[in-house]
Design a protein around this motif. Structure first.
Motif, PDB file in Angstrom:
ATOM      1  N   MET A   1       0.821  -1.210   0.000  1.00 34.26           N
ATOM      2  CA  MET A   1       0.000   0.000   0.000  1.00 34.26           C
ATOM      3  C   MET A   1       0.855   1.260   0.000  1.00 34.26           C
ATOM      4  O   MET A   1       0.522   2.246  -0.678  1.00 34.26           O
ATOM      5  N   ILE A   2       1.955   1.246   0.743  1.00 36.80           N
ATOM      6  CA  ILE A   2       2.860   2.399   0.733  1.00 36.80           C
ATOM      7  C   ILE A   2       3.487   2.568  -0.643  1.00 36.80           C
ATOM      8  O   ILE A   2       3.593   3.689  -1.174  1.00 36.80           O
ATOM      9  N   SER A   3       3.900   1.461  -1.250  1.00 31.37           N
ATOM     10  CA  SER A   3       4.494   1.517  -2.584  1.00 31.37           C
ATOM     11  C   SER A   3       3.505   2.052  -3.603  1.00 31.37           C
ATOM     12  O   SER A   3       3.869   2.797  -4.512  1.00 31.37           O
ATOM     13  N   LEU A   4       2.239   1.673  -3.445  1.00 32.76           N
ATOM     14  CA  LEU A   4       1.211   2.237  -4.325  1.00 32.76           C
ATOM     15  C   LEU A   4       1.057   3.734  -4.080  1.00 32.76           C
ATOM     16  O   LEU A   4       0.896   4.516  -5.021  1.00 32.76           O
ATOM     17  N   GLY A   5       1.124   4.134  -2.802  1.00 37.57           N
ATOM     18  CA  GLY A   5       0.961   5.549  -2.463  1.00 37.57           C
ATOM     19  C   GLY A   5       2.057   6.427  -3.012  1.00 37.57           C
ATOM     20  O   GLY A   5       1.799   7.569  -3.421  1.00 37.57           O
ATOM     21  N   VAL A   6       3.289   5.921  -3.027  1.00 36.99           N
ATOM     22  CA  VAL A   6       4.411   6.718  -3.553  1.00 36.99           C
ATOM     23  C   VAL A   6       4.670   6.402  -5.023  1.00 36.99           C
ATOM     24  O   VAL A   6       5.677   6.806  -5.592  1.00 36.99           O
ATOM     25  N   ARG A   7       3.767   5.637  -5.612  1.00 41.89           N
ATOM     26  CA  ARG A   7       3.790   5.329  -7.050  1.00 41.89           C
ATOM     27  C   ARG A   7       5.020   4.538  -7.483  1.00 41.89           C
ATOM     28  O   ARG A   7       5.520   4.707  -8.581  1.00 41.89           O
ATOM     29  N   GLU A   8       5.493   3.666  -6.591  1.00 35.82           N
ATOM     30  CA  GLU A   8       6.561   2.761  -6.985  1.00 35.82           C
ATOM     31  C   GLU A   8       6.000   1.533  -7.690  1.00 35.82           C
ATOM     32  O   GLU A   8       6.711   0.831  -8.402  1.00 35.82           O
ATOM     33  N   ILE A   9       4.718   1.246  -7.456  1.00 36.86           N
ATOM     34  CA  ILE A   9       4.035   0.131  -8.085  1.00 36.86           C
ATOM     35  C   ILE A   9       2.758   0.650  -8.721  1.00 36.86           C
ATOM     36  O   ILE A   9       2.018   1.427  -8.116  1.00 36.86           O
ATOM     37  N   ALA A  10       2.513   0.225  -9.954  1.00 40.23           N
ATOM     38  CA  ALA A  10       1.292   0.630 -10.633  1.00 40.23           C
ATOM     39  C   ALA A  10       0.124  -0.217 -10.149  1.00 40.23           C
ATOM     40  O   ALA A  10       0.254  -1.439 -10.034  1.00 40.23           O
ATOM     41  N   PRO A  11      -1.011   0.417  -9.829  1.00 36.29           N
ATOM     42  CA  PRO A  11      -2.162  -0.356  -9.363  1.00 36.29           C
ATOM     43  C   PRO A  11      -2.720  -1.239 -10.469  1.00 36.29           C
ATOM     44  O   PRO A  11      -2.696  -0.881 -11.645  1.00 36.29           O
ATOM     45  N   SER A  12      -3.184  -2.409 -10.101  1.00 33.55           N
ATOM     46  CA  SER A  12      -3.816  -3.327 -11.041  1.00 33.55           C
ATOM     47  C   SER A  12      -4.890  -4.082 -10.296  1.00 33.55           C
ATOM     48  O   SER A  12      -4.947  -4.069  -9.052  1.00 33.55           O
ATOM     49  N   ALA A  13      -5.753  -4.764 -11.033  1.00 35.27           N
ATOM     50  CA  ALA A  13      -6.835  -5.512 -10.394  1.00 35.27           C
ATOM     51  C   ALA A  13      -6.281  -6.580  -9.467  1.00 35.27           C
ATOM     52  O   ALA A  13      -6.811  -6.804  -8.368  1.00 35.27           O
ATOM     53  N   ARG A  14      -5.211  -7.240  -9.878  1.00 34.96           N
ATOM     54  CA  ARG A  14      -4.629  -8.299  -9.053  1.00 34.96           C
ATOM     55  C   ARG A  14      -4.057  -7.732  -7.756  1.00 34.96           C
ATOM     56  O   ARG A  14      -4.248  -8.305  -6.674  1.00 34.96           O
ATOM     57  N   VAL A  15      -3.359  -6.618  -7.848  1.00 36.55           N
ATOM     58  CA  VAL A  15      -2.768  -6.000  -6.665  1.00 36.55           C
ATOM     59  C   VAL A  15      -3.857  -5.568  -5.690  1.00 36.55           C
ATOM     60  O   VAL A  15      -3.782  -5.827  -4.479  1.00 36.55           O
ATOM     61  N   ILE A  16      -4.872  -4.896  -6.209  1.00 40.01           N
ATOM     62  CA  ILE A  16      -5.955  -4.406  -5.359  1.00 40.01           C
ATOM     63  C   ILE A  16      -6.684  -5.572  -4.701  1.00 40.01           C
ATOM     64  O   ILE A  16      -7.004  -5.544  -3.503  1.00 40.01           O
ATOM     65  N   LEU A  17      -6.921  -6.652  -5.462  1.00 34.39           N
ATOM     66  CA  LEU A  17      -7.606  -7.809  -4.906  1.00 34.39           C
ATOM     67  C   LEU A  17      -6.767  -8.470  -3.810  1.00 34.39           C
ATOM     68  O   LEU A  17      -7.305  -8.906  -2.784  1.00 34.39           O
TER      69      LEU A  17
ATOM     70  N   GLY B   1       3.653  -3.712  12.311  1.00 35.06           N
ATOM     71  CA  GLY B   1       3.735  -4.134  10.917  1.00 35.06           C
ATOM     72  C   GLY B   1       3.930  -2.965   9.979  1.00 35.06           C
ATOM     73  O   GLY B   1       4.674  -3.056   8.987  1.00 35.06           O
ATOM     74  N   LEU B   2       3.281  -1.839  10.285  1.00 34.42           N
ATOM     75  CA  LEU B   2       3.465  -0.631   9.479  1.00 34.42           C
ATOM     76  C   LEU B   2       4.900  -0.130   9.574  1.00 34.42           C
ATOM     77  O   LEU B   2       5.477   0.350   8.585  1.00 34.42           O
ATOM     78  N   GLY B   3       5.504  -0.250  10.764  1.00 38.58           N
ATOM     79  CA  GLY B   3       6.905   0.146  10.918  1.00 38.58           C
ATOM     80  C   GLY B   3       7.819  -0.670  10.019  1.00 38.58           C
ATOM     81  O   GLY B   3       8.697  -0.126   9.342  1.00 38.58           O
ATOM     82  N   TYR B   4       7.619  -1.994   9.992  1.00 42.17           N
ATOM     83  CA  TYR B   4       8.403  -2.843   9.101  1.00 42.17           C
ATOM     84  C   TYR B   4       8.242  -2.398   7.643  1.00 42.17           C
ATOM     85  O   TYR B   4       9.201  -2.368   6.867  1.00 42.17           O
ATOM     86  N   ALA B   5       7.006  -2.077   7.267  1.00 48.58           N
ATOM     87  CA  ALA B   5       6.739  -1.680   5.886  1.00 48.58           C
ATOM     88  C   ALA B   5       7.443  -0.372   5.534  1.00 48.58           C
ATOM     89  O   ALA B   5       8.024  -0.232   4.449  1.00 48.58           O
ATOM     90  N   LEU B   6       7.395   0.610   6.433  1.00 48.31           N
ATOM     91  CA  LEU B   6       8.082   1.881   6.186  1.00 48.31           C
ATOM     92  C   LEU B   6       9.588   1.669   6.032  1.00 48.31           C
ATOM     93  O   LEU B   6      10.230   2.265   5.165  1.00 48.31           O
ATOM     94  N   ALA B   7      10.153   0.802   6.876  1.00 51.53           N
ATOM     95  CA  ALA B   7      11.578   0.503   6.784  1.00 51.53           C
ATOM     96  C   ALA B   7      11.914  -0.127   5.444  1.00 51.53           C
ATOM     97  O   ALA B   7      12.965   0.154   4.852  1.00 51.53           O
ATOM     98  N   THR B   8      11.025  -0.989   4.950  1.00 55.30           N
ATOM     99  CA  THR B   8      11.243  -1.633   3.657  1.00 55.30           C
ATOM    100  C   THR B   8      11.356  -0.604   2.537  1.00 55.30           C
ATOM    101  O   THR B   8      12.258  -0.665   1.696  1.00 55.30           O
ATOM    102  N   VAL B   9      10.427   0.349   2.533  1.00 56.14           N
ATOM    103  CA  VAL B   9      10.413   1.363   1.472  1.00 56.14           C
ATOM    104  C   VAL B   9      11.651   2.248   1.561  1.00 56.14           C
ATOM    105  O   VAL B   9      12.283   2.553   0.548  1.00 56.14           O
ATOM    106  N   VAL B  10      12.022   2.669   2.780  1.00 55.33           N
ATOM    107  CA  VAL B  10      13.207   3.511   2.952  1.00 55.33           C
ATOM    108  C   VAL B  10      14.464   2.769   2.519  1.00 55.33           C
ATOM    109  O   VAL B  10      15.321   3.307   1.809  1.00 55.33           O
TER     110      VAL B  10
END
Length: 292
Positions: A107-123, A157-166
């Motif tokens: 979700m963070i990657s989608l928010g910063v546009r590192e990943i393009a949204p698709s039906a599969r991703v959203i599902l 879990g959100l902390g882990y995700a933020l660390a991943t993106v950074v």
């Protein structure tokens, strides 16, 4: 993936999987900040030895800012919050909620546009969140989870995700053992003054002390070496398969310890794993810092 790689992946999942139960046991004596600090101290000691013996290199000093951010979001916050959250949430529910990390990362990657949204991703996101909802509902209705504890664990879990993106944006190409060693050392330095100023451990028990030793030496130091060793030999997509196994291990170890496992929680695990499986059908995902 060779048989040795598969065995090491299984071993890594077992070590990280039992960590949630050990956090519960250690929390009977050690306050959350002390638990996080001791994990950093013991884990860093193992990694410093590996760094010297393997003649690995430390990251350059110019990366101190992103390294501090990764240490804070990947160690200080989640390790403290898991110890805090498990004061009112069973270890098996905590293990299931840990599986929200790749969903938050996506979700963070989608928010910063590192990943393009698709039906599969959203599902896949909707499936994963639906599974989390079932797990939380099962925990709350069964009396082995509190709303506050669930929120704290979700924040971990959100902390882990933020660390991943950074880490993905700033720390690519660095020696992984050097990164992990620096990361745990910085996290320990950040935790030390807060732990000393806060509540101190109560009367020590052998169970709590051994739990912390295992968490630090094996669940932090040794597990990091296994994780990065696997990343050096097999694809990141294969290594992130460990995410699928952690909720299963969490349920297993929780049941061994006599924790109640509700039907909704079991169904929630299945739905979360379905979402992660759908997500993993995409092209390779970026490497993630260690989740536990």
């Amino acid at each position: 993936m060779t048989r040795q790689d598969a065995f090491q992946l299984f071993l890594l999942s077992a070590v990280w999987g039992i960590s949630f139960l050990l956090i519960k046991w250690g929390g009977e004596v050690f306050p959350p900040l002390w638990m996080a600090l001791l994990r950093c101290v013991f884990g860093a000691a193992v990694l410093w030895m590996a760094l010297r013996l393997g003649r690995h290199t430390l990251p350059p000093a110019s990366l101190w800012r992103p390294l501090l951010l990764v240490a804070f979001f990947n160690n200080v916050v989640p390790w403290t919050f898991f110890a805090w959250g498990e004061q009112t949430v069973s270890s098996n529910i905590a293990a299931i909620l840990n599986a929200t990390t790749p969903l938050f990362t996506l979700m963070i990657s989608l928010g910063v546009r590192e990943i393009a949204p698709s039906a599969r991703v959203i599902l896949s996101v909707l499936l994963g969140l639906g599974g989390v909802g079932l797990t939380v509902a099962g925990g709350l209705s069964g009396g082995h989870a509190s709303a506050l504890g669930v929120g704290v664990l979700a924040a971990a879990g959100l902390g882990y995700a933020l660390a991943t993106v950074v880490a993905k944006r700033t720390l690519g190409g660095q020696n992984p053992v050097g990164l992990a060693t620096t990361q745990l050392s910085l996290a320990g330095l950040m935790l030390l003054p807060a732990a000393l100023l806060g509540p101190v451990p109560s009367a020590l028990t052998s169970q709590a002390v051994l739990s912390m030793l295992f968490l630090g030496v094996f669940g932090s130091g040794f597990a990091y070496l296994l994780y990065y060793g696997l990343l050096a030999r097999v694809s990141s997509t294969q290594v992130t398969a460990v995410t699928y196994l952690l909720p299963v291990w969490g349920l297993f170890w929780g049941a061994v310890a006599g924790e109640r496992v509700g039907l909704l929680s079991v169904v929630g695990v299945g739905v979360i794993l379905a979402g992660l499986a759908l997500l993993n059908l995409r092209s390779r995902r970026p490497r993630q810092p260690a989740p536990a």
